[in-house]
Design a protein around this motif. Structure first.
Motif, mmCIF file in Angstrom:
data_model
loop_
_atom_site.group_PDB
_atom_site.id
_atom_site.type_symbol
_atom_site.label_atom_id
_atom_site.label_comp_id
_atom_site.label_asym_id
_atom_site.label_seq_id
_atom_site.Cartn_x
_atom_site.Cartn_y
_atom_site.Cartn_z
ATOM 1 N N VAL A 1 0.832 -1.156 0.013
ATOM 2 C CA VAL A 1 0.103 0.186 0.054
ATOM 3 C C VAL A 1 0.861 1.218 -0.016
ATOM 4 O O VAL A 1 2.201 1.379 0.163
ATOM 5 C CB VAL A 1 -1.042 0.194 1.176
ATOM 6 N N THR A 2 0.152 2.505 -0.341
ATOM 7 C CA THR A 2 0.944 3.833 -0.098
ATOM 8 C C THR A 2 0.200 4.527 1.090
ATOM 9 O O THR A 2 -1.001 4.478 0.903
ATOM 10 C CB THR A 2 0.774 4.407 -1.340
ATOM 11 N N LEU A 3 0.951 4.949 2.021
ATOM 12 C CA LEU A 3 0.255 5.537 3.105
ATOM 13 C C LEU A 3 0.594 7.040 2.773
ATOM 14 O O LEU A 3 1.473 7.605 2.242
ATOM 15 C CB LEU A 3 0.949 5.316 4.164
ATOM 16 N N GLY A 4 -0.608 7.898 2.858
ATOM 17 C CA GLY A 4 -0.564 9.198 2.461
ATOM 18 C C GLY A 4 -0.871 9.981 3.638
ATOM 19 O O GLY A 4 -1.591 9.673 4.926
ATOM 20 N N ILE A 5 0.247 11.042 4.152
ATOM 21 C CA ILE A 5 -0.153 11.779 5.141
ATOM 22 C C ILE A 5 0.260 13.443 4.852
ATOM 23 O O ILE A 5 0.977 13.667 4.216
ATOM 24 C CB ILE A 5 0.898 11.458 6.402
ATOM 25 N N ARG A 6 -0.694 14.043 5.225
ATOM 26 C CA ARG A 6 -0.452 15.641 4.845
ATOM 27 C C ARG A 6 0.459 16.187 5.894
ATOM 28 O O ARG A 6 0.576 15.925 6.943
ATOM 29 C CB ARG A 6 -1.825 16.272 4.948
ATOM 30 N N PRO A 7 1.351 17.296 5.181
ATOM 31 C CA PRO A 7 2.595 17.736 5.856
ATOM 32 C C PRO A 7 1.870 18.422 7.183
ATOM 33 O O PRO A 7 2.778 18.355 8.319
ATOM 34 C CB PRO A 7 2.705 18.865 5.025
ATOM 35 N N GLU A 8 0.814 18.862 7.294
ATOM 36 C CA GLU A 8 0.144 19.449 8.478
ATOM 37 C C GLU A 8 -0.339 18.472 9.601
ATOM 38 O O GLU A 8 -0.710 18.916 10.916
ATOM 39 C CB GLU A 8 -1.122 20.494 8.296
ATOM 40 N N HIS A 9 -0.152 17.158 9.123
ATOM 41 C CA HIS A 9 -0.576 16.024 10.119
ATOM 42 C C HIS A 9 0.481 15.300 10.569
ATOM 43 O O HIS A 9 0.481 14.251 11.159
ATOM 44 C CB HIS A 9 -1.642 15.122 9.606
ATOM 45 N N THR B 1 13.010 8.226 1.733
ATOM 46 C CA THR B 1 11.957 8.809 1.115
ATOM 47 C C THR B 1 11.695 10.105 1.634
ATOM 48 O O THR B 1 11.906 10.671 2.909
ATOM 49 C CB THR B 1 10.474 7.886 2.038
ATOM 50 N N ALA B 2 11.502 11.126 0.704
ATOM 51 C CA ALA B 2 11.292 12.412 0.951
ATOM 52 C C ALA B 2 9.825 12.723 1.721
ATOM 53 O O ALA B 2 8.979 12.189 1.839
ATOM 54 C CB ALA B 2 11.095 13.437 -0.342
ATOM 55 N N LEU B 3 10.070 13.717 2.756
ATOM 56 C CA LEU B 3 8.940 13.972 3.933
ATOM 57 C C LEU B 3 8.749 15.504 4.084
ATOM 58 O O LEU B 3 9.977 16.285 4.404
ATOM 59 C CB LEU B 3 9.212 13.309 5.112
ATOM 60 N N VAL B 4 7.682 15.867 3.802
ATOM 61 C CA VAL B 4 7.466 17.662 4.001
ATOM 62 C C VAL B 4 6.631 17.607 5.308
ATOM 63 O O VAL B 4 5.536 16.948 5.328
ATOM 64 C CB VAL B 4 6.868 18.070 2.929
ATOM 65 N N ALA B 5 7.014 18.445 6.399
ATOM 66 C CA ALA B 5 6.132 18.744 7.216
ATOM 67 C C ALA B 5 5.748 20.338 7.581
ATOM 68 O O ALA B 5 6.525 20.952 7.253
ATOM 69 C CB ALA B 5 6.894 18.027 8.529
ATOM 70 N N ARG B 6 4.590 20.516 7.875
ATOM 71 C CA ARG B 6 3.915 21.939 8.162
ATOM 72 C C ARG B 6 4.093 22.007 9.971
ATOM 73 O O ARG B 6 3.023 21.194 10.262
ATOM 74 C CB ARG B 6 2.843 22.027 7.432
ATOM 75 N N LEU B 7 4.961 22.677 10.682
ATOM 76 C CA LEU B 7 4.874 22.545 11.847
ATOM 77 C C LEU B 7 4.702 24.053 12.333
ATOM 78 O O LEU B 7 4.955 25.200 11.757
ATOM 79 C CB LEU B 7 6.261 22.450 12.352
ATOM 80 N N PRO B 8 3.797 24.179 13.410
ATOM 81 C CA PRO B 8 3.463 25.675 13.810
ATOM 82 C C PRO B 8 4.843 26.512 14.249
ATOM 83 O O PRO B 8 5.656 25.638 14.806
ATOM 84 C CB PRO B 8 2.395 25.187 15.021
ATOM 85 N N GLY B 9 4.574 27.738 14.144
ATOM 86 C CA GLY B 9 5.608 28.332 14.864
ATOM 87 C C GLY B 9 7.152 28.301 14.070
ATOM 88 O O GLY B 9 7.110 27.860 12.910
ATOM 89 N N ALA B 10 8.093 28.734 14.690
ATOM 90 C CA ALA B 10 9.409 28.974 13.924
ATOM 91 C C ALA B 10 10.030 27.493 14.639
ATOM 92 O O ALA B 10 10.456 27.425 15.563
ATOM 93 C CB ALA B 10 10.345 29.902 14.406
ATOM 94 N N ALA B 11 9.995 26.418 13.699
ATOM 95 C CA ALA B 11 10.520 25.137 14.312
ATOM 96 C C ALA B 11 12.216 25.243 14.452
ATOM 97 O O ALA B 11 12.791 25.919 13.365
ATOM 98 C CB ALA B 11 10.277 23.852 13.131
ATOM 99 N N ARG C 1 12.481 14.054 15.216
ATOM 100 C CA ARG C 1 11.667 12.543 15.159
ATOM 101 C C ARG C 1 10.302 13.145 14.899
ATOM 102 O O ARG C 1 9.753 14.062 15.760
ATOM 103 C CB ARG C 1 11.714 11.671 16.401
ATOM 104 N N LEU C 2 9.495 12.826 13.768
ATOM 105 C CA LEU C 2 8.184 13.260 13.529
ATOM 106 C C LEU C 2 7.220 12.151 13.646
ATOM 107 O O LEU C 2 7.546 10.782 13.336
ATOM 108 C CB LEU C 2 8.172 13.672 12.256
ATOM 109 N N ALA C 3 6.226 12.400 14.215
ATOM 110 C CA ALA C 3 5.112 11.271 14.488
ATOM 111 C C ALA C 3 3.884 11.704 13.560
ATOM 112 O O ALA C 3 3.527 12.745 13.397
ATOM 113 C CB ALA C 3 4.362 11.461 15.993
ATOM 114 N N ILE C 4 3.268 10.593 12.957
ATOM 115 C CA ILE C 4 2.284 10.874 12.102
ATOM 116 C C ILE C 4 0.714 10.619 12.965
ATOM 117 O O ILE C 4 0.447 9.692 13.770
ATOM 118 C CB ILE C 4 2.272 9.504 10.964
ATOM 119 N N ALA C 5 -0.151 11.457 12.722
ATOM 120 C CA ALA C 5 -1.367 11.503 13.438
ATOM 121 C C ALA C 5 -2.192 10.468 12.839
ATOM 122 O O ALA C 5 -2.684 10.488 11.572
ATOM 123 C CB ALA C 5 -2.103 12.660 13.221
ATOM 124 N N PRO C 6 -2.631 9.212 13.530
ATOM 125 C CA PRO C 6 -3.100 8.307 12.905
ATOM 126 C C PRO C 6 -4.356 8.579 12.348
ATOM 127 O O PRO C 6 -4.729 7.597 11.260
ATOM 128 C CB PRO C 6 -3.201 6.966 13.868
#
Lengths: 359, 287
Positions: A277-285, A318-328, A335-340
């Protein structure tokens, strides 16, 4: 006021099949946005509705009447072009009045309609000017005005905002939406800009290689994309796709890069053990830390003030893009966690969405 | 280098440039001046062989003679009549060429019909066949149609024009497709679109072409010489040439020069009057 129905619309230019059978029903007063990358057939579809192209197969019906063989002028539609297509030698008034004049409306009626339309758009002072004396935004308004005065059954917009600068585009976008709601005219709007599509449409048609891949409300498309193409196209930055296999009888997935299995909170997926399968996760999640967080090597952080966009790689590259609040805070390893609950599951081979079995 | 030296150098440069320009003007203007002066003396003065450089007192007599009676060895038709003929011919040629070219270019650019490219290339090919090349068959056709010694015979063969068609085609190709589509949605048919959109957009091009084609028509020599021997239809360019005799005859140079000056006036007037449009049409596109 009218409905628009497309049934099995196909179009081929020579040997190139541009549209592979599109079906669409637009309700009275609805604004439907056709969105897709360039070359997906969205403009061709709009031009078929306008009557500027003839479909190779299929039917276009406005208000139940088959208009497929009719000329554009006989379809009772109005179109706003990408470059506005205002006649350069005519004044704004003449540009707006031209279609009415050809239809043989009486002069006072033409004057009344044009003045009303101009008032609606706030362009009364421009009526005596020529198009070249207008700014981009004003030309856009005149093009809208020309469409409005015809009081058509259907508005067609062919990327009308793409020639405006970013600020004006946002302003005109809101204005078009407000106007369309107020007039209640059934509308079809073509754009390649997914933000425009999300904000303008009651419903979206996402087109890909001549197919209408998904037709649904903006939120539905955002939260339940039908396949990986739609998932990647709608939303910015684009959704992350991670290759994985189902484990635990379909109740969880293990990333190809290793790590603890990620449990599906909304129920198991069919196909059982070992399905790719392919798991999809949006950067904001994605969020920082957590017990099952994935180790990420950070390449780049783009600070946007209210949030930061982080570009990184997982252990298996695997490339991963994340949108994090504030100035990260930029740290080499993080370490980044996926919101299930925000996880999307797609078939690895077909890209189609897999919903929970029996859910 | 101080400022004065720079200034002096610049002045010297400017003086040079002006000197060259002045010589150029002299070279171009002197023949016209001699003609002008020549048209104001009597036959005897010019006949002596010395070229006067200052105007004489016979201007009115010479111009009246030229205008009313003509002159020269061959006793040409009166200049007034010839000017009228030339004017009519030039206007018909320019107008006819523009009308036909506009329509054919419109057909070639905006319509899809079988044989469209064939039609275009056939028109294009005629560029290689100017009047002089096809003059004998054309003459034969005119004879068969009994058009010898008529204004129609004089102008029609000169009207068919590939140059103007090509120019209009190039211009029409720059008219965005979106105008055509907007017009379709507005309900404008092909003729309506032609009249309301294409023609107004072509105005400067038409004006520029009119100037060029008017001069072209005005200067026609060989064809009018062949097709017309009725003196009532004689054009001024042909008539002027016929006035000059050869051998030992005494030419009435004063009247000939007066006629030449008269022949200059209409083309100069057209160029001056339409200069603004002319330049605009060649340099500017309305968009």
């Amino acid at each position: 006021m009218a409905t628009l129905t497309l049934t099995g619309v196909k179009k081929a230019f020579g040997a190139t099949q541009v549209l592979h059978g599109v079906d669409l029903a637009v309700a009275d007063g609805e604004m439907v946005v056709i969105v897709g990358a360039s070359g997906c057939g969205k403009s061709t579809l709009l031009r078929i509705v306008a009557g500027l192209e003839t479909p190779s197969e299929g039917q276009v019906r406005i208000d139940g009447r088959d208009v497929t063989p009719l000329e554009p002028a006989d379809r009772d539609i109005a179109m706003v072009f990408q470059n506005y297509a205002l006649y350069p030698h005519m004044t704004v008034f003449d540009n707006m009045a031209y279609g009415l004049k050809i239809r043989g409306l009486p002069k006072p009626e033409i004057r009344r309609r044009v003045e009303e339309g101009a008032a609606l758009l706030g362009i009364q002072e421009l009526l005596a000017r020529k198009p070249r004396q207008l700014s981009g935004g004003q030309r856009q308004r005149v093009a809208m005005g020309r469409a409005i005065v015809r009081e058509p059954k259907l508005f067609l917009f062919d990327e009308p905002l793409s020639n405006l600068d970013a600020k004006l585009r946002v302003q005109m976008r809101a204005e078009i939406r407000r106007l369309q709601k107020r007039l209640g005219v059934t509308s079809l709007f073509v754009t390649h800009d997914q933000v425009e599509a999300m904000t303008l449409g009651d419903r979206l048609v996402v087109m890909h290689q001549g197919h209408a891949v998904q037709v649904a409300s903006p939120m539905e498309i955002w939260s339940r994309p039908a396949n990986t193409y739609v998932a990647g196209f709608i939303g910015s930055p684009a959704m992350n796709f991670l290759p994985a296999v189902l484990v635990d009888g379909g109740g969880a997935a293990r990333l190809a890069g290793g790590g603890a299995p990620i449990r599906f909170v909304d129920g198991p997926r069919a196909g059982g053990e070992g399905r790719a399968v392919t798991l999809g996760i949006r950067p904001e999640h994605l969020e920082v830390g957590g017990p099952d967080a994935l180790p990420v090597v950070v390449d780049l952080v783009e600070p946007l003030g209210s949030e930061s966009v982080l570009h990184g790689r997982l252990a298996d590259d695997t490339a991963l893009v994340a949108r994090l609040p504030g100035a990260a805070a930029l740290t080499e390893g993080m370490r980044l966690a996926i919101a299930p609950e925000a996880l999307h599951v797609f078939d690895a081979a077909t890209g189609a969405r897999i919903d929970p079995a029996g859910g | 280098m101080d400022a004065a030296t720079t200034r002096r150098r610049r002045l010297r440069g400017a003086a040079w440039a002006h000197a060259v320009l002045a010589i150029g003007v002299l070279i171009f203007f002197l023949p016209i001046w001699i003609t002008l002066v020549g048209s104001t003396h009597d036959t005897a003065t010019i006949g002596r062989g010395d070229v006067p450089l200052l105007p004489g007192g016979e201007a009115i007599a010479n111009y009246t003679a030229a205008w009313n009676a003509g002159g020269g060895r061959y006793r040409s038709a009166p200049a007034g009549l010839m000017l009228g003929n030339s004017l009519l011919m030039a206007v018909l040629i320019a107008g006819g060429k523009i009308a036909i070219s506009l329509i054919s270019a419109y057909a070639v650019v905006f319509f899809r019909f079988p044989g469209r490219m064939l039609a275009f290339w056939t028109i294009f090919l005629t560029l290689m066949l100017p009047v002089e090349v096809r003059i004998i068959p054309t003459f034969q056709v005119m004879v068969d149609l009994s058009l010898v010694n008529t204004m129609a015979g004089l102008t029609i063969p000169l009207i068919a024009s590939a140059t103007a068609t090509l120019l209009f085609r190039q211009f029409f190709l720059t008219i965005p497709d979106e105008y055509v589509e907007a017009a379709k949605i507005d309900g404008a048919g092909p003729l309506r679109f032609f009249r309301d959109v294409v023609l107004p957009l072509s105005v400067t091009n038409i004006a520029a072409l009119f100037v060029i084609l008017f001069i072209y028509g005005w200067n026609q020599y060989l064809w009018p010489l062949l097709i017309v021997n009725d003196r009532g239809l004689e054009t001024i360019v042909v008539g002027l040439a016929k006035m000059i005799g050869s051998g030992d005859t005494q030419n009435e140079w004063n009247v000939i020069m007066a006629t030449a000056v008269l022949a200059l006036v209409p083309p100069v007037f057209v160029v001056v009057a339409m200069q603004r449009w002319f330049v605009k049409g060649l340099t500017e596109t309305e968009k």
